[in-house]
Design a protein around this motif. Sequence first.
Motif, PDB file in Angstrom:
ATOM      1  N   GLU A  31      27.061   4.881  34.732  1.00  0.00           N
ATOM      2  CA  GLU A  31      27.188   3.800  33.764  1.00  0.00           C
ATOM      3  C   GLU A  31      26.998   4.305  32.351  1.00  0.00           C
ATOM      4  O   GLU A  31      26.178   5.174  32.093  1.00  0.00           O
ATOM      5  N   TYR A  56      29.098  -0.420  32.825  1.00  0.00           N
ATOM      6  CA  TYR A  56      28.225  -0.210  31.673  1.00  0.00           C
ATOM      7  C   TYR A  56      26.983  -1.058  31.802  1.00  0.00           C
ATOM      8  O   TYR A  56      26.955  -2.053  32.516  1.00  0.00           O
ATOM      9  N   ASP A  87      27.312   7.589  26.472  1.00  0.00           N
ATOM     10  CA  ASP A  87      28.081   8.003  27.647  1.00  0.00           C
ATOM     11  C   ASP A  87      27.591   9.388  28.039  1.00  0.00           C
ATOM     12  O   ASP A  87      28.037  10.391  27.484  1.00  0.00           O
TER      13      ASP A  87
END
Length: 142
Positions: A31, A56, A87
């Motif tokens: 995620e 996410y 990320d």
Amino acid sequence: RWNVTRPRLCFRSRVSPRNGVRYSNQDKEQEMKVYFAPQSRAVRTVWLLEEIGKPYELVRFELGQKEMRGPEYAKINPNGRVPTLVDGDTTITESTAIAQYLGAKYAPELTPGPESANFATYLQWLHYAEGMIMPPINHYVF
């Protein structure tokens, strides 16, 4: 992917972005984390993640919330603004930069490269959307 409720839009999810912090549509994938506030440019980042189907975690602020300027968030985004996307080892801010990053990394079929004949048109509309379309859209999303 969208539910229309009253004049506002919200995502179909296990935990609503309005009420919770976490959203994931594919638990097995790594995620990303999105630092978000309603009626901000962060809406654009969440919208794009929904469109490309990436999981996410949503960390929700209210605009002007003191924690956005606090020491914990300053470690993530020293400007104290949203959106911020984390990320893995990459942290990126500014919604247009995030959109370009996500498109290039996770949706190359939607993102023409510099050698493409329509690259300039792609950039033009990407930046047009940021400056001209997102301000009024923010009144209808979230």
